[in-house]
Design a protein around this motif. Structure first.
Motif, PDB file in Angstrom:
ATOM      1  N   THR A  86       0.795  -1.227   0.000  1.00 31.43           N
ATOM      2  CA  THR A  86       0.000   0.000   0.000  1.00 31.43           C
ATOM      3  C   THR A  86       0.835   1.288   0.000  1.00 31.43           C
ATOM      4  OG1 THR A  86      -1.710  -1.259   1.114  1.00 31.43           O
ATOM      5  CG2 THR A  86      -2.012   1.114   1.059  1.00 31.43           C
ATOM      6  N   PRO A  87       1.788   1.443   0.937  1.00 33.74           N
ATOM      7  CA  PRO A  87       2.576   2.680   0.906  1.00 33.74           C
ATOM      8  C   PRO A  87       3.419   2.787  -0.363  1.00 33.74           C
ATOM      9  CG  PRO A  87       2.893   1.527   2.985  1.00 33.74           C
ATOM     10  CD  PRO A  87       2.173   0.590   2.071  1.00 33.74           C
ATOM     11  N   LEU A  88       3.922   1.637  -0.849  1.00 28.08           N
ATOM     12  CA  LEU A  88       4.737   1.664  -2.067  1.00 28.08           C
ATOM     13  C   LEU A  88       3.931   2.140  -3.265  1.00 28.08           C
ATOM     14  CD1 LEU A  88       7.054  -1.480  -2.092  1.00 28.08           C
ATOM     15  CD2 LEU A  88       7.636   0.931  -1.770  1.00 28.08           C
ATOM     16  N   THR A  89       2.677   1.655  -3.337  1.00 22.89           N
ATOM     17  CA  THR A  89       1.795   2.094  -4.427  1.00 22.89           C
ATOM     18  C   THR A  89       1.604   3.607  -4.384  1.00 22.89           C
ATOM     19  OG1 THR A  89       0.652  -0.006  -4.196  1.00 22.89           O
ATOM     20  CG2 THR A  89      -0.434   1.657  -5.552  1.00 22.89           C
ATOM     21  N   SER A  90       1.378   4.134  -3.168  1.00 19.06           N
ATOM     22  CA  SER A  90       1.212   5.584  -3.034  1.00 19.06           C
ATOM     23  C   SER A  90       2.453   6.331  -3.494  1.00 19.06           C
ATOM     24  CB  SER A  90       0.931   5.964  -1.584  1.00 19.06           C
ATOM     25  OG  SER A  90      -0.210   5.301  -1.125  1.00 19.06           O
ATOM     26  N   VAL A  91       3.630   5.834  -3.087  1.00 16.51           N
ATOM     27  CA  VAL A  91       4.884   6.490  -3.484  1.00 16.51           C
ATOM     28  C   VAL A  91       5.013   6.510  -4.998  1.00 16.51           C
ATOM     29  CG1 VAL A  91       7.404   6.260  -3.461  1.00 16.51           C
ATOM     30  CG2 VAL A  91       6.124   6.010  -1.342  1.00 16.51           C
ATOM     31  N   LYS A  92       4.681   5.360  -5.601  1.00 23.05           N
ATOM     32  CA  LYS A  92       4.780   5.242  -7.072  1.00 23.05           C
ATOM     33  C   LYS A  92       3.835   6.246  -7.749  1.00 23.05           C
ATOM     34  CE  LYS A  92       5.601   2.653 -10.918  1.00 23.05           C
ATOM     35  NZ  LYS A  92       6.301   3.546 -11.841  1.00 23.05           N
ATOM     36  N   VAL A  93       2.608   6.330  -7.276  1.00 23.88           N
ATOM     37  CA  VAL A  93       1.634   7.247  -7.866  1.00 23.88           C
ATOM     38  C   VAL A  93       2.106   8.692  -7.729  1.00 23.88           C
ATOM     39  CG1 VAL A  93      -0.700   8.190  -7.606  1.00 23.88           C
ATOM     40  CG2 VAL A  93      -0.358   5.711  -7.564  1.00 23.88           C
ATOM     41  N   LEU A  94       2.580   9.029  -6.534  1.00 20.51           N
ATOM     42  CA  LEU A  94       3.047  10.399  -6.294  1.00 20.51           C
ATOM     43  C   LEU A  94       4.237  10.743  -7.191  1.00 20.51           C
ATOM     44  CD1 LEU A  94       2.778  10.326  -2.400  1.00 20.51           C
ATOM     45  CD2 LEU A  94       1.543  11.915  -3.883  1.00 20.51           C
ATOM     46  N   ALA A  95       5.199   9.821  -7.272  1.00 18.15           N
ATOM     47  CA  ALA A  95       6.395  10.072  -8.092  1.00 18.15           C
ATOM     48  C   ALA A  95       6.032  10.163  -9.566  1.00 18.15           C
ATOM     49  CB  ALA A  95       7.422   8.970  -7.862  1.00 18.15           C
ATOM     50  N   ASP A  96       5.182   9.229 -10.018  1.00 18.41           N
ATOM     51  CA  ASP A  96       4.772   9.231 -11.430  1.00 18.41           C
ATOM     52  C   ASP A  96       4.069  10.529 -11.814  1.00 18.41           C
ATOM     53  OD1 ASP A  96       5.869   6.860 -12.035  1.00 18.41           O
ATOM     54  OD2 ASP A  96       4.006   5.680 -11.983  1.00 18.41           O
ATOM     55  N   SER A  97       3.203  10.997 -10.928  1.00 22.00           N
ATOM     56  CA  SER A  97       2.442  12.177 -11.311  1.00 22.00           C
ATOM     57  C   SER A  97       3.338  13.412 -11.373  1.00 22.00           C
ATOM     58  CB  SER A  97       1.236  12.399 -10.400  1.00 22.00           C
ATOM     59  OG  SER A  97       1.657  12.534  -9.080  1.00 22.00           O
ATOM     60  N   LEU A  98       4.402  13.417 -10.577  1.00 22.83           N
ATOM     61  CA  LEU A  98       5.372  14.518 -10.710  1.00 22.83           C
ATOM     62  C   LEU A  98       6.141  14.402 -12.020  1.00 22.83           C
ATOM     63  CD1 LEU A  98       7.151  15.151  -7.287  1.00 22.83           C
ATOM     64  CD2 LEU A  98       5.585  16.655  -8.516  1.00 22.83           C
ATOM     65  N   LEU A  99       6.526  13.151 -12.343  1.00 19.74           N
ATOM     66  CA  LEU A  99       7.331  12.933 -13.549  1.00 19.74           C
ATOM     67  C   LEU A  99       6.552  13.232 -14.828  1.00 19.74           C
ATOM     68  CD1 LEU A  99       9.229   9.679 -12.510  1.00 19.74           C
ATOM     69  CD2 LEU A  99      10.213  11.948 -12.893  1.00 19.74           C
ATOM     70  N   MET A 100       5.231  13.028 -14.758  1.00 20.67           N
ATOM     71  CA  MET A 100       4.407  13.214 -15.951  1.00 20.67           C
ATOM     72  C   MET A 100       4.250  14.684 -16.332  1.00 20.67           C
ATOM     73  SD  MET A 100       1.513  10.321 -15.651  1.00 20.67           S
ATOM     74  CE  MET A 100       0.198  11.520 -15.711  1.00 20.67           C
ATOM     75  N   GLN A 101       4.359  15.563 -15.328  1.00 18.95           N
ATOM     76  CA  GLN A 101       4.168  16.982 -15.616  1.00 18.95           C
ATOM     77  C   GLN A 101       5.484  17.639 -15.981  1.00 18.95           C
ATOM     78  OE1 GLN A 101       1.787  18.978 -12.513  1.00 18.95           O
ATOM     79  NE2 GLN A 101       1.608  16.933 -11.601  1.00 18.95           N
ATOM     80  N   GLU A 102       5.376  18.629 -16.865  1.00 17.07           N
ATOM     81  CA  GLU A 102       6.574  19.412 -17.153  1.00 17.07           C
ATOM     82  C   GLU A 102       6.486  20.717 -16.382  1.00 17.07           C
ATOM     83  OE1 GLU A 102       7.515  19.744 -21.398  1.00 17.07           O
ATOM     84  OE2 GLU A 102       7.040  17.593 -21.470  1.00 17.07           O
ATOM     85  N   ASN A 103       7.633  21.324 -16.123  1.00 10.10           N
ATOM     86  CA  ASN A 103       7.705  22.574 -15.368  1.00 10.10           C
ATOM     87  C   ASN A 103       6.859  22.543 -14.098  1.00 10.10           C
ATOM     88  OD1 ASN A 103       9.177  23.567 -17.612  1.00 10.10           O
ATOM     89  ND2 ASN A 103       7.216  24.033 -18.614  1.00 10.10           N
ATOM     90  N   VAL A 104       7.183  21.626 -13.243  1.00  7.36           N
ATOM     91  CA  VAL A 104       6.457  21.547 -11.976  1.00  7.36           C
ATOM     92  C   VAL A 104       6.926  22.678 -11.060  1.00  7.36           C
ATOM     93  CG1 VAL A 104       5.900  20.081 -10.011  1.00  7.36           C
ATOM     94  CG2 VAL A 104       6.339  19.058 -12.247  1.00  7.36           C
ATOM     95  N   ALA A 105       5.969  23.366 -10.462  1.00  3.28           N
ATOM     96  CA  ALA A 105       6.321  24.434  -9.521  1.00  3.28           C
ATOM     97  C   ALA A 105       7.042  23.836  -8.311  1.00  3.28           C
ATOM     98  CB  ALA A 105       5.066  25.168  -9.074  1.00  3.28           C
ATOM     99  N   PRO A 106       8.077  24.551  -7.826  1.00  2.03           N
ATOM    100  CA  PRO A 106       8.853  24.024  -6.698  1.00  2.03           C
ATOM    101  C   PRO A 106       7.974  23.693  -5.478  1.00  2.03           C
ATOM    102  CG  PRO A 106       9.887  25.990  -7.560  1.00  2.03           C
ATOM    103  CD  PRO A 106       8.609  25.829  -8.322  1.00  2.03           C
TER     104      PRO A 106
END
Ligand code: ADP
Length: 260
Positions: free
Chosen positions: A48-68
């Motif tokens: 469960t926590p690993l899935t959350s980490v993966k989702v969070l990381a993926d959604s950051l990686l998918m966006q370009e120019n993420v605000a700090p």
């Protein structure tokens, strides 16, 4: 007439044997079932926590120019999930260690008053943070043959829960008493209490009364099963008395002299 006697007693004997064989088979099946359940629970809880980490990381990686600031926000969540994963792993390791045989008991003559004082000292800052009064009441000095590490872990879990599942400005009272055979530790709190229909399950691995609620308080559902195992390894007993919205009391009874 004699023949009949013999055949009747013979019948009873085979019946007895097949009955106890059936019972043994049933026990083995139940053991296997609970082992499978445990493994599947462990996998689920660890994933469960690993899935959350993966989702969070993926959604950051998918966006370009993420605000700090957004990076920061997501990283805080990721750190929390990692913290949770490590809590589960730590609890599992404690549980696995306790699952071994009685030969793992490291028994020594221990001053129980001192043991409890040092557990309380460690937990006092946590109680203070929640503005919870934590008191220790000892009715007599107690020295007993225990495994210090296991007993401290067992009592710590109870006090941590009493703090965790409490109300603002609540209290936790730990008391120690003894007779000629046992010592008794009581952990009482002014907290949210445990619904009656849940009281039978709280000592089960991974069981949490309210998953959403306990998640917020960072529980793994393993604490009480660790406590119960540790107390049983001392040939002791644990009981719970609780009323919703009023509070909970756990009582622990442990023999003064260790029985191997
Ligand atoms: P957790 O890691 O969730 O605290 P435990 O095994 O220690 O797991 O406890 C199981 C559940 O029993 C908890 O999730 C909580 O719902 C309930 N519980 C345990 N101790 C208390 C308490 N002192 N007051 C109210 N509820 C409690």
């Amino acid at each position: 007439y004699m023949d009949e006697e013999i055949s009747i007693s013979g019948f009873y004997e085979t019946d007895l044997i097949s009955n106890s064989l059936n019972q043994m088979l049933l026990r083995m099946k139940n053991l296997e079932k609970s082992r499978q359940e445990f493994v599947s629970n462990v996998s689920h809880e660890l994933k469960t926590p690993l899935t959350s980490v993966k989702v969070l990381a993926d959604s950051l990686l998918m966006q370009e120019n993420v605000a700090p600031e957004l990076y920061r926000e997501f990283l805080v969540d990721i750190a929390e999930e990692i913290e949770r994963e490590s809590k589960i792993i730590n609890d599992l390791l404690s549980l696995v260690k306790l699952d071994k045989t009685a030969s793992d008991m490291n028994i020594s003559s221990t001053n129980i008053n001192d043991l409890l004082e040092s557990v309380l000292k460690r937990l006092r800052p946590i109680a203070k943070k929640r503005n919870i009064e934590l008191v220790f009441e000892s009715f007599r000095p107690v020295v007993a043959e225990v495994d210090e590490v296991k007993l401290s872990l067992a009592i710590s879990n109870l006090i941590e829960n009493a703090i965790k599942y409490n109300v603002e400005d609540g209290w936790v009272r730990v008391s120690l008493n003894a007779d000629h055979k046992y010592f008794y530790v009581k952990v009482a709190d002014s907290g949210i209490g445990i619904p009656e229909d849940a009281q039978d399950f709280i000592f089960d691995r991974f069981y949490r009364v309210d998953k959403a609620r306990s998640r917020g308080t960072g529980g793994t559902g393993l604490g009480l099963s660790i406590t119960k195992n540790a107390i049983h390894m001392h040939k002791g007993a644990i009981k719970v008395y609780s009323k919703e919205n009023e509070g909970t009391t756990f009582t622990v009874r442990v023999p003064l002299n260790y029985i191997a």
